[in-house]
Design an enzyme around this catalytic site. Sequence first.
Site, PDB file in Angstrom:
ATOM      1  CD  GLU A 127      35.383  47.369  39.636  1.00  0.00           C
ATOM      2  OE1 GLU A 127      34.974  47.490  40.805  1.00  0.00           O
ATOM      3  OE2 GLU A 127      34.995  48.072  38.702  1.00  0.00           O
ATOM      4  CG  ASP A 128      40.423  48.521  41.882  1.00  0.00           C
ATOM      5  OD1 ASP A 128      39.772  48.499  40.827  1.00  0.00           O
ATOM      6  OD2 ASP A 128      40.273  49.381  42.768  1.00  0.00           O
TER       7      ASP A 128
END
Length: 488
Positions: free
Chosen positions: A77-78
């Site tokens: 996600e990051d």
Amino acid sequence: MKSLKQKIIQNLENSVSEREIDLLEKAFEFAEKSHSEQKRKSGEPFVNHPLRVALTISQMKLGINAVIASVLHDIVEDCEIPLSEIKSQFNDEVSFLVNGLTKVNQIKYKEDDTAEKENFRNMILAMAKDLRIILIKLVDRLDNMKTLWPLEPTKRRKKSLETLEILAPLAYRLGMSDIGAQLEDLAFPYVYEEEYKLTKKIIGKRSEELKNYLQELVPLVQKELKGNNLNPEKIQFRTKHLYSIWRKLQKEDMDIKRIYDLVAMRIIMPNLEGCYGALGIIHQMWKPVPGRFKDYIALPKPNGYQSLHTAVFAKNGKIVEIQIRTPQMDEEAEWGIAAHWIYGSQKDDKKYKKRKKFNPPKNFYWINQLREWQKKFYSSEEFLSSLKVDFFKDRIFVLTPKGDIIDLPDGATTIDFAYQIHTDVGNQAAGARVNNKLVSLDYKLQSGEIIEIITKKRKLPSSSWLEFVKMSETRKKIQDALKGKDSI
Ligand code: MN
């Protein structure tokens, strides 16, 4: 001081192979490298966050892959690292867990949707498919809530509201009341600032005073129990958490004097017989308050909670709440469902097996199912496969383009969905997009998909739809519309 990484390895040491430790160390490196440019809002290196999550997960004994997935949980996600890389660097199971966590995080909670809370929780469960994903998610949120203070107020409030309305109830539902209570207390001041201040003011020094008073009672209890050949393992105190005090205050006209269980005495007895024995002694020492005795051992709470609760008029006539339970019950109250697996994996735990059979209400059927499974665990492989749970075997949860959650039976098609939106939408359905891709009308929907129905004015349903629609309600609506056509 031991580093987070050392502590994680220490927790796992006796249960994993050297090769698995190597893989874990590879995950540490991978996470450190991927997050190296990032800092938390507090200024600390980002990687501390996944490491703290992994440390808690390593205590739950959910296996090495759950720990590795915790270390890597924010990477897709990051850091925009593709899942395929996790798969090739680690293994299928780690990538499955990381993928599940990424998906669950993508479901966004809309604050104004008050009626949808339960659906939203169900959707998270349905999307997760594996209980380890939910457990990591809860621990992840707990760490985020503890380090929430540097965020902007609006973001803080939004996260806190979601925590209070979705994640804490999920934790309770899985019997993890300790995590649930922590989540609530961390979110409380950000969502209801005034009420939080008021609650603290009302409590004042009361719980401190009550604790001191209970402390005086401990030697009296110990002496009586010992005199009757009962040996408690521990006597501790449980202070009711702030958010639940506030909820109770609202029910009790904000009168703190009516909350008797602000602080409770908790007696841990080595076995069941000891629990009931201790209860008898306590009731002989002090008169019980009528109507306050609850046998949650014989009749556990729906989430599996077990304990004896009573309230007595103790020294100077003060009302005191007392909880009596075994060490297993105590651990279960903290870890909930996770504790069942810890016990379940120990074949020789006779005390546990001896316990009364638990019959949960229907909506908690999966807990019952899990209990059934935990009896059967003999190998760690079986143990791990049992964590893969289809929470809602017969239900799916899908989204409208606006984000509303629609609850449908498993096997439902785009046409069933269309009729759930509105009969006219069903009748005029001409096509459908799922996650922005055109699909055929008999497409079987899956949890988490976003469905858009393309309609055409003055169109009528086709009788061929009757062959593939899932719901009888849909079939009836199609038939009604077709009859209407004949009568024209
Ligand atoms: Mn995270």
